[in-house]
Design an enzyme around this catalytic site. Structure first.
Site, PDB file in Angstrom:
ATOM      1  N   ASP A 210       0.794  -1.247   0.000  1.00 16.36           N
ATOM      2  CA  ASP A 210       0.000   0.000   0.000  1.00 16.36           C
ATOM      3  C   ASP A 210       0.826   1.299   0.000  1.00 16.36           C
ATOM      4  OD1 ASP A 210      -1.940  -1.954   0.273  1.00 16.36           O
ATOM      5  OD2 ASP A 210      -2.801  -1.182   2.119  1.00 16.36           O
TER       6      ASP A 210
ATOM      7  N   HIS B 210     -10.746   0.613  -2.605  1.00 15.45           N
ATOM      8  CA  HIS B 210     -12.121   0.559  -2.085  1.00 15.45           C
ATOM      9  C   HIS B 210     -13.128   1.198  -3.034  1.00 15.45           C
ATOM     10  CE1 HIS B 210     -10.500  -0.663   1.755  1.00 15.45           C
ATOM     11  NE2 HIS B 210      -9.871   0.475   1.970  1.00 15.45           N
TER      12      HIS B 210
ATOM     13  N   HIS C 162     -17.506   2.467   0.859  1.00 13.22           N
ATOM     14  CA  HIS C 162     -17.072   1.201   1.478  1.00 13.22           C
ATOM     15  C   HIS C 162     -17.482   1.135   2.944  1.00 13.22           C
ATOM     16  CE1 HIS C 162     -14.128  -1.857   2.937  1.00 13.22           C
ATOM     17  NE2 HIS C 162     -14.459  -2.402   1.783  1.00 13.22           N
TER      18      HIS C 162
ATOM     19  N   HIS D  84     -10.860   6.734   1.955  1.00 13.68           N
ATOM     20  CA  HIS D  84      -9.490   6.706   1.438  1.00 13.68           C
ATOM     21  C   HIS D  84      -9.382   5.684   0.308  1.00 13.68           C
ATOM     22  CE1 HIS D  84      -9.604   3.344   4.260  1.00 13.68           C
ATOM     23  NE2 HIS D  84      -8.656   2.788   3.526  1.00 13.68           N
TER      24      HIS D  84
ATOM     25  N   LYS E  33      -6.988  -4.983  -3.071  1.00 11.10           N
ATOM     26  CA  LYS E  33      -7.731  -5.538  -1.932  1.00 11.10           C
ATOM     27  C   LYS E  33      -8.639  -4.475  -1.346  1.00 11.10           C
ATOM     28  CE  LYS E  33      -3.957  -4.384   1.162  1.00 11.10           C
ATOM     29  NZ  LYS E  33      -4.697  -3.345   1.906  1.00 11.10           N
TER      30      LYS E  33
ATOM     31  N   CYS F  77      -1.918  -2.854   7.694  1.00 11.58           N
ATOM     32  CA  CYS F  77      -1.789  -3.754   6.540  1.00 11.58           C
ATOM     33  C   CYS F  77      -0.492  -4.558   6.544  1.00 11.58           C
ATOM     34  CB  CYS F  77      -1.986  -2.976   5.254  1.00 11.58           C
ATOM     35  SG  CYS F  77      -3.715  -2.445   5.084  1.00 11.58           S
TER      36      CYS F  77
HETATM   37  C1  VGL Z   1      -4.664   0.505   5.761  1.00  8.21           C
HETATM   38  C2  VGL Z   1      -6.310   1.242   7.155  1.00  8.21           C
HETATM   39  C3  VGL Z   1      -7.258   1.114   6.154  1.00  8.21           C
HETATM   40  C4  VGL Z   1      -3.215   0.181   5.565  1.00  8.21           C
HETATM   41  C5  VGL Z   1      -5.591   0.364   4.743  1.00  8.21           C
HETATM   42  O1  VGL Z   1      -2.735   0.144   4.409  1.00  8.21           O
HETATM   43  O2  VGL Z   1      -2.525  -0.043   6.597  1.00  8.21           O
HETATM   44  N1  VGL Z   1      -5.031   0.922   6.959  1.00  8.21           N
HETATM   45  N2  VGL Z   1      -6.881   0.691   4.958  1.00  8.21           N
HETATM   46 ZN    ZN Z   2      -8.282   0.782   3.418  1.00 10.93          ZN
END
Ligand code: VGL
Ligand code: ZN
Length: 201
Positions: free
Chosen positions: A15, A55, A59, A88, A113, A158
């Site tokens: 991410d 997302h 979501h 986000h 994802k 994540c």
């Molecule tokens: C993440 C919160 C929501 C991450 C992703 O990448 O850590 N955290 N979505």
């Molecule tokens: Zn997220």
């Protein structure tokens, strides 16, 4: 980890998207500072996987989808407790794009994802019901990967979930903490470190 040029090694970059970098909708402090180090580390791996939080608008992990709730509140979902986040990484937006300096051309696979409206997905391997696979475990198994190194955002969500799932799948797991950055909600970074160490990461 002995030899990072071994074909059984994969680098998983979690991410590294605008949304988690300064100026993003769920900005992680200093999230962008790890990009040069991640690009350099790619030289050491024969297989590179990127994940992308992806997302749909509205979501179920977004606080805006829960009237009366605020970002960072906890709610009970059918699959368990869930943190509510600011909107986000909505599919197709700049917030969901990879950081402009990340060497995305070097990736062999991109795993998206969090696209199921009803289930969040922190981990690169399973959605937050801890049961629905993303397919990455099968991909790595079929490619003969036995060890993974994880970097990216965020350490305590994540990256943590991905590391724990990778260990559960029997992979040898290394987290390069110097190439991760944390959100750190209520001690979540320390909890994540303890959980990862406890799992042999
Ligand atoms: C993440 C919160 C929501 C991450 C992703 O990448 O850590 N955290 N979505
Ligand atoms: Zn997220």
């Amino acid at each position: 980890m002995s030899d990072t040029t071994d074909t059984k090694q994969a680098l998983i970059v979690i991410d590294v998207q605008n949304g988690f970098c300064p100026g993003g909708n769920l900005a992680v402090p200093d999230g962008d500072t790890i990009v040069p180090g991640i690009n350099a580390l790619m030289d050491d791996f024969p297989l590179i996987v990127l994940t992308q939080d992806w997302h749909p608008a509205g979501h179920s992990s977004f606080a805006s989808s829960h009237p009366g709730r605020a970002p960072y509140d906890m709610v009970d979902m059918p699959y368990g407790p869930q943190v509510l986040w600011p909107d986000h990484c909505v599919q197709g937006t700049e917030d969901a794009a990879f950081h402009a300096d990340l060497a995305i051309d070097r990736a062999h696979v991109v795993i998206r994802k969090g696209w199921n409206p009803a289930i969040d997905s922190y981990s690169a391997f399973f959605e937050n019901d801890r049961a629905t696979p993303t397919g990455l475990g099968g991909y790595l198994a079929e490619r003969g990967v036995t060890a993974v190194t994880l970097v990216g955002l965020a350490t305590d969500f994540c990256v943590n979930y991905s590391a724990l799932d990778a260990a559960k799948l029997g992979l040898d797991v290394t987290v390069r903490e110097d190439l991760t950055r944390a959100i750190d909600l209520d001690g979540s970074l320390n909890a994540a470190r303890d959980a990862m160490r406890g799992a042999g990461v």
